[in-house]
Design a protein around this motif. Structure first.
Motif, PDB file in Angstrom:
ATOM      1  N   LEU A 188       0.817  -1.198   0.000  1.00 57.20           N
ATOM      2  CA  LEU A 188       0.000   0.000   0.000  1.00 57.20           C
ATOM      3  C   LEU A 188       0.858   1.259   0.000  1.00 57.20           C
ATOM      4  N   ILE A 189       1.974   1.228   0.724  1.00 50.77           N
ATOM      5  CA  ILE A 189       2.884   2.380   0.713  1.00 50.77           C
ATOM      6  C   ILE A 189       3.432   2.596  -0.690  1.00 50.77           C
ATOM      7  N   GLY A 190       3.840   1.508  -1.342  1.00 50.69           N
ATOM      8  CA  GLY A 190       4.371   1.617  -2.699  1.00 50.69           C
ATOM      9  C   GLY A 190       3.372   2.242  -3.649  1.00 50.69           C
TER      10      GLY A 190
ATOM     11  N   ASN B  62      13.823   0.673  -0.037  1.00 51.92           N
ATOM     12  CA  ASN B  62      13.995  -0.232  -1.177  1.00 51.92           C
ATOM     13  C   ASN B  62      12.750  -1.091  -1.404  1.00 51.92           C
ATOM     14  N   THR B  63      12.140  -1.534  -0.327  1.00 49.29           N
ATOM     15  CA  THR B  63      10.927  -2.348  -0.448  1.00 49.29           C
ATOM     16  C   THR B  63       9.778  -1.522  -1.022  1.00 49.29           C
TER      17      THR B  63
ATOM     18  N   GLU C 269       7.759  -2.074  -4.544  1.00 50.93           N
ATOM     19  CA  GLU C 269       6.301  -2.197  -4.621  1.00 50.93           C
ATOM     20  C   GLU C 269       5.707  -1.141  -5.549  1.00 50.93           C
ATOM     21  N   MET C 270       6.285   0.049  -5.536  1.00 44.38           N
ATOM     22  CA  MET C 270       5.837   1.090  -6.456  1.00 44.38           C
ATOM     23  C   MET C 270       6.072   0.656  -7.900  1.00 44.38           C
ATOM     24  N   ASN C 271       7.273   0.139  -8.163  1.00 46.95           N
ATOM     25  CA  ASN C 271       7.590  -0.298  -9.523  1.00 46.95           C
ATOM     26  C   ASN C 271       6.661  -1.415  -9.987  1.00 46.95           C
ATOM     27  N   ALA C 272       6.196  -2.220  -9.051  1.00 50.67           N
ATOM     28  CA  ALA C 272       5.323  -3.346  -9.394  1.00 50.67           C
ATOM     29  C   ALA C 272       3.961  -2.899  -9.902  1.00 50.67           C
TER      30      ALA C 272
END
Length: 332
Positions: free
Chosen positions: A137-139, A169-170, A174-177
């Motif tokens: 959710l943060i990503g 990094n995590t 997740e954003m990139n995903a």
């Protein structure tokens, strides 16, 4: 304070226990809060929460400590000192997920309960990890914050903390995903400010000089986002480059007022320090078990449910903008 607790009250799920070394009945339970570096507002607010938990519990002494710069070596030195002092529990926000493992293993061998919070330690080096929110959710939140003000798409860049920082990094991964959901937005660069204000400032200036069509800087770090917003003001780029990411209302109020930032998000660090202290107390004094599937009470924050990696999420992030910044800037 009731409004803060209503918005940020944890969304976790149930309760249980085991492990750890209980303190002598007459002695206070000494819990060390080891932060990435001293002098960072986010962690000072977390310490306020830890002190609140200690007052509520009644027999807890908080040791707020950390290195002077964001290095694993500095945290290792601090933790070695805490082991020598024989503290009951250590709650650490790690500068490196792996480098701290040997010293934290040594702490656990001495009967010290060890948890990580905010920025995690590898599983071998702690009993549980308290994530401030859901990584996924943060990503999505950090890219959505930029996308909200880019209806036609545009260029964004990331200003992170250190290259080895677990949480940043995590979140970026997740954003990139989910970038496929934002086809008009291009991530042009990722740079690192090492959670130092001056370096973060220089990196932000460099981004604007290198990418003249840059529309947004996403900084998932409370130090970097403030530095980037100041860089936007100083470079006369307000209205052209929007700074967003994760920050503290007290530190970002000026950026919202100037227009350097349209919105940003964060969980409540007061609640995070409070929850970490409650969890450390449960492990060290009440025999709670940090096992997959276990649920551990966190006082007013509810309960933490642990997954297969003994990680649990405290709460969801919350967005701040011009409509609510005044309401929260005096809180943290």
């Amino acid at each position: 304070m009731s409004i803060t607790r209503r918005i940020f009250g944890g969304t976790a799920l149930a309760a249980m226990m085991l492990a750890g070394g209980a303190a002598h009945a007459d002695d206070p339970v000494r819990i060390a809060l080891v932060v990435k570096a001293l002098g960072i507002g986010f962690f000072e607010a977390a310490n306020d929460g830890a002190m609140e938990a200690a007052e509520e519990l009644g027999n807890v002494e908080i040791i707020y400590t950390g290195p002077t710069s964001t290095t694993a070596e500095g945290q290792i030195e601090v933790i070695n000192s805490l082991i020598a002092q024989g503290v009951d529990a250590i709650a650490v926000s790690a500068n490196d997920p792996d480098a701290l493992v040997p010293v934290l293993e040594r702490a656990m061998q001495r009967g010290i309960a060890v948890i990580s919070f905010d920025s995690g330690v590898a599983e071998a080096g702690r009993m549980l990890h308290l994530a401030p929110s859901s990584d996924a959710l943060i990503g999505r939140t950090i890219i959505q914050l930029a996308a909200d003000h880019l209806p036609d798409g545009g260029q964004v860049a990331l200003l992170s903390a250190t290259a080895t920082s677990t949480n940043q990094n995590t979140w970026i991964a997740e954003m990139n995903a989910v970038m496929g959901d934002y086809p008009g937005i291009e991530v042009v660069a990722t740079v690192y400010g090492d959670d130092l204000a001056d370096r973060s400032y220089r990196e932000a200036v460099g981004l604007m000089q290198t990418y003249p069509d840059l529309d947004a800087i996403i900084a998932p770090t409370s130090v970097g986002i403030v530095a980037a917003a100041q860089a936007v003001v100083d470079q006369d780029m307000v209205g052209q480059v929007n700074v967003t990411g994760l920050g503290l209302p007290s530190e970002m109020a000026g950026a919202i007022e100037s227009g350097a930032s349209q919105s940003f998000a964060i969980w409540n660090p007061i609640d995070l320090g409070y929850a970490a202290t409650m969890l450390a107390y449960e492990l060290s004094a009440n025999g709670a078990e940090a096992a997959p599937g276990a649920v551990i009470p966190m006082g007013r924050m509810g309960e933490l449910e642990l997954d297969d990696s003994t990680t649990g999420a405290m709460a969801l992030p919350f967005t701040y903008d011009a409509s609510n910044i005044e309401q929260f800037r005096e809180i943290f």
